[in-house]
Design a protein around this motif. Structure first.
Motif, PDB file in Angstrom:
ATOM      1  N   UNK A 144       0.824  -1.197   0.000  1.00 36.71           N
ATOM      2  CA  UNK A 144       0.000   0.000   0.000  1.00 36.71           C
ATOM      3  C   UNK A 144       0.862   1.252   0.000  1.00 36.71           C
ATOM      4  N   UNK A 145       0.365   2.286  -0.655  1.00 40.29           N
ATOM      5  CA  UNK A 145       1.047   3.574  -0.673  1.00 40.29           C
ATOM      6  C   UNK A 145      -0.005   4.669  -0.819  1.00 40.29           C
ATOM      7  N   UNK A 146       0.297   5.852  -0.315  1.00 41.12           N
ATOM      8  CA  UNK A 146      -0.682   6.937  -0.430  1.00 41.12           C
ATOM      9  C   UNK A 146      -0.411   7.830  -1.636  1.00 41.12           C
ATOM     10  N   UNK A 147       0.627   7.523  -2.424  1.00 38.58           N
ATOM     11  CA  UNK A 147       0.996   8.399  -3.535  1.00 38.58           C
ATOM     12  C   UNK A 147       1.073   7.617  -4.846  1.00 38.58           C
ATOM     13  N   UNK A 148       0.683   8.282  -5.925  1.00 38.20           N
ATOM     14  CA  UNK A 148       0.788   7.696  -7.261  1.00 38.20           C
ATOM     15  C   UNK A 148       1.309   8.762  -8.218  1.00 38.20           C
ATOM     16  N   UNK A 149       2.302   8.387  -9.030  1.00 39.04           N
ATOM     17  CA  UNK A 149       2.905   9.323  -9.984  1.00 39.04           C
ATOM     18  C   UNK A 149       2.866   8.703 -11.374  1.00 39.04           C
ATOM     19  N   UNK A 150       2.343   9.447 -12.336  1.00 36.72           N
ATOM     20  CA  UNK A 150       2.344   9.030 -13.740  1.00 36.72           C
ATOM     21  C   UNK A 150       2.996  10.122 -14.572  1.00 36.72           C
ATOM     22  N   UNK A 151       3.891   9.727 -15.475  1.00 39.69           N
ATOM     23  CA  UNK A 151       4.611  10.687 -16.308  1.00 39.69           C
ATOM     24  C   UNK A 151       4.807  10.031 -17.674  1.00 39.69           C
ATOM     25  N   UNK A 177      -5.425   1.510 -13.363  1.00 42.44           N
ATOM     26  CA  UNK A 177      -4.570   2.634 -13.732  1.00 42.44           C
ATOM     27  C   UNK A 177      -4.703   2.896 -15.224  1.00 42.44           C
ATOM     28  N   UNK A 178      -5.442   3.944 -15.585  1.00 37.21           N
ATOM     29  CA  UNK A 178      -5.636   4.260 -17.002  1.00 37.21           C
ATOM     30  C   UNK A 178      -4.777   5.443 -17.415  1.00 37.21           C
ATOM     31  N   UNK A 179      -3.658   5.652 -16.727  1.00 33.13           N
ATOM     32  CA  UNK A 179      -2.767   6.768 -17.018  1.00 33.13           C
ATOM     33  C   UNK A 179      -1.461   6.318 -17.654  1.00 33.13           C
ATOM     34  N   UNK A 180      -0.995   5.140 -17.276  1.00 34.57           N
ATOM     35  CA  UNK A 180       0.194   4.529 -17.874  1.00 34.57           C
ATOM     36  C   UNK A 180      -0.146   3.078 -18.191  1.00 34.57           C
ATOM     37  N   UNK A 231      -4.981   5.232 -23.044  1.00 33.43           N
ATOM     38  CA  UNK A 231      -3.650   4.706 -22.712  1.00 33.43           C
ATOM     39  C   UNK A 231      -3.587   3.193 -22.835  1.00 33.43           C
ATOM     40  N   UNK A 232      -4.179   2.663 -23.917  1.00 33.51           N
ATOM     41  CA  UNK A 232      -4.084   1.241 -24.215  1.00 33.51           C
ATOM     42  C   UNK A 232      -3.772   1.054 -25.690  1.00 33.51           C
ATOM     43  N   UNK A 233      -3.154  -0.088 -26.022  1.00 32.35           N
ATOM     44  CA  UNK A 233      -2.769  -0.374 -27.408  1.00 32.35           C
ATOM     45  C   UNK A 233      -3.931  -0.847 -28.271  1.00 32.35           C
ATOM     46  N   UNK A 248     -20.517   6.922 -21.051  1.00 28.50           N
ATOM     47  CA  UNK A 248     -19.682   5.875 -21.629  1.00 28.50           C
ATOM     48  C   UNK A 248     -18.210   6.079 -21.277  1.00 28.50           C
ATOM     49  N   UNK A 249     -17.572   5.020 -20.820  1.00 28.93           N
ATOM     50  CA  UNK A 249     -16.143   5.046 -20.489  1.00 28.93           C
ATOM     51  C   UNK A 249     -15.320   5.372 -21.739  1.00 28.93           C
ATOM     52  N   UNK A 250     -14.232   6.084 -21.536  1.00 28.87           N
ATOM     53  CA  UNK A 250     -13.339   6.549 -22.595  1.00 28.87           C
ATOM     54  C   UNK A 250     -14.014   7.551 -23.531  1.00 28.87           C
ATOM     55  N   UNK A 251     -15.035   8.232 -23.023  1.00 26.47           N
ATOM     56  CA  UNK A 251     -15.623   9.364 -23.727  1.00 26.47           C
ATOM     57  C   UNK A 251     -15.707  10.539 -22.761  1.00 26.47           C
ATOM     58  N   UNK A 252     -15.906  11.708 -23.331  1.00 28.31           N
ATOM     59  CA  UNK A 252     -16.170  12.904 -22.541  1.00 28.31           C
ATOM     60  C   UNK A 252     -17.661  13.227 -22.631  1.00 28.31           C
TER      61      UNK A 252
END
Length: 471
Positions: A81-88, A142-145, A225-227, A345-349
């Motif tokens: 467990x961790x309280x921080x998440x970093x995506x770059x 995780x949909x960021x990386x 963020x998927x192929x 719908x997911x993956x839409x705005x």
């Protein structure tokens, strides 16, 4: 279609404002006429009209959970467990557009290659969301990386983000293949290093001067963020439920120079039918004082096999924005009338609501209010530099009357509440070789009661987007 008394009042206020302006500025009325210009008549040729362009985006986000909440990641076969998440991530798009061939029917094509490079690859820093529906090949949400094998980052990957063929007659264009599309229910979402796109067929017509028509059908989306491509699913269901087709149609009408309206309907096969009405009205001179009124209304009901259970949801937002030279002040009220989330719908705005922020403020029976201030430094001699600050609060979240289905988690929501505030700065380069390069930094804090979905979190984002042209 039943509206609450508050919604009726909101509609009345918007209508009165628009009507008053129409009466005093009646010369601004634009009748519906046939478009005498033909876009296809101006076609220059498949090769002659071609272009190669692109963008590269550096996307950084640093999140920290508060009040004891934790992200999860796998280490040596155990859950840590961790309280921080970093995506770059560095996301780059290289796009080729041909011109339209000449003649009665013009043909063109659009192809875009998307590439992502993970600049942050530490499994601990890429820790996954605590909750959410399972996503194949993604580490628990995780949909960021893009991650694999329990959380390891995919260092570099590419895909065809766009690949379509277009046929045009006069001012009507048919597009088939993987494409961008924009509507209040199926809309490209671009808040990551790369945007989403959709697989299907769409038709856009501008044969009339101030009335446009759209119709489309899609079977898959290409996630940010998927192929690979995925079937459509909802954003807020407790479990992963996918559908085969999404069909949508709409019209946009501008009866006055100051008033824009749109009406849409969408069928998410065997999930829901959704109807939308939106209007934006502008009054006055921003150098003295202008008023912008925005209304968004969605009606959602279950459809077909009811894969998400029974749905009966009325949702709306009303915003009033005042602008004086460099300064703007906006007040926004939003209300959800239904015992389930207002879902999209997911993956839409596909959520054109005023209070869709870090949180969507879309819990069952939720009411929310936002105050936002913006400062445009162009008025002070620094064009391209803007600042904003906002505060939003949601209350009255109650899912205890939900009848059961894919949103059973709302049954624990009884009087939940939350608030969010954020501050941001953005700069767009005005000239030179980096013209249109955009840099944006935002800091957001969200605090929630125990059973509100979004939890308590702080987030900092820094995003730099550089456009370029090759041909």
């Amino acid at each position: 279609m039943k509206l609450s008394s508050t919604a009726i009042l909101a509609l009345a206020i918007s209508s009165i404002t628009a009507t008053a302006y129409a009466e005093t500025q009646s010369q601004a009325f634009t009748p519906v006429t046939v478009n005498t210009k033909s876009a296809q008549a101006e076609a220059t040729g498949f090769v002659e009209g071609q272009s190669i362009s692109g963008t590269t985006r550096n996307w950084y986000a640093n999140e920290q959970l508060k009040r004891g909440a934790k992200f999860k990641y796998q280490k040596n076969g155990t859950t840590e467990l961790t309280d921080r998440r970093i995506n770059w991530v560095q996301g780059t798009i290289l796009k080729y557009n041909s011109g339209f061939t000449e003649g009665t029917v013009g043909i063109s094509t659009e192809v875009a290659v998307y590439n992502a490079v993970a600049l942050e690859r530490d499994r601990k820093n890429l820790a996954a969301n605590v909750g959410g529906a399972p996503i194949p090949n993604v580490a628990s949400g995780n949909n960021r990386t893009l991650t694999r094998d329990g959380g390891d980052a995919e260092g570099q990957w590419s895909k065809l983000g766009l690949a379509n063929v277009k046929a045009r007659v006069s001012n009507t264009t048919l597009t088939a293949g993987r494409q961008n599309f924009s509507s209040p229910m199926v809309d490209v979402i671009g808040n990551r290093a790369l945007p989403s796109s959709f697989q299907g067929v769409s038709l856009h017509s501008e044969e009339l001067e101030n009335l446009t028509f759209d119709i489309a059908t899609f079977d898959k989306n290409s996630p940010r963020m998927e192929e690979s491509q995925r079937k459509f699913r909802s954003e807020y269901a407790d479990t992963l439920i996918e559908i085969d087709h999404v069909n949508t149609a709409g019209i946009s009408y501008q009866p006055f120079a100051s008033l824009k309206t749109s009406l849409w309907a969408t069928q998410a096969e065997d999930m829901w039918k959704q109807y939308y009405f939106g209007a934006t009205h502008e009054l006055g001179d921003s150098q003295i004082l202008s008023l912008t009124t925005g209304l968004n209304y969605y009606k959602t009901v279950d459809e077909g096999k009811k894969k998400l259970g029974e749905i009966d949801n009325d949702t709306y937002s009303l915003s009033l924005g005042l602008t004086h030279q460099a300064h703007s002040l906006t007040f926004s009220y939003q209300e959800i009338n239904g015992n389930e989330y207002f879902d999209y719908l997911h993956e839409t705005n596909g959520i054109y609501l005023a209070n869709s922020l870090l949180s969507d403020f879309n819990g069952p029976n939720e009411k929310s209010f936002q105050v936002a201030y913006g400062l445009n430094m162009a008025e002070y001699g620094v064009p391209g530099l803007k600042f904003n600050i906002y505060s939003a609060r949601g209350w009255g979240i109650d899912g205890t009357h939900y009848k059961g289905g894919a949103y059973d988690s709302v049954l624990a929501m009884d009087g939940e509440h939350h608030y969010e505030y954020g501050i941001g700065a953005a700069y767009a380069v005005q000239s030179g070789p980096l013209k249109a390069t955009a840099i944006r930094a935002t800091y957001t804090a969200h605090r929630a009661s125990d059973n509100q979905l979004d939890g308590s979190i702080n987030e900092f984002r820094l995003v730099t987007t550089i456009p370029f042209n090759i041909l």
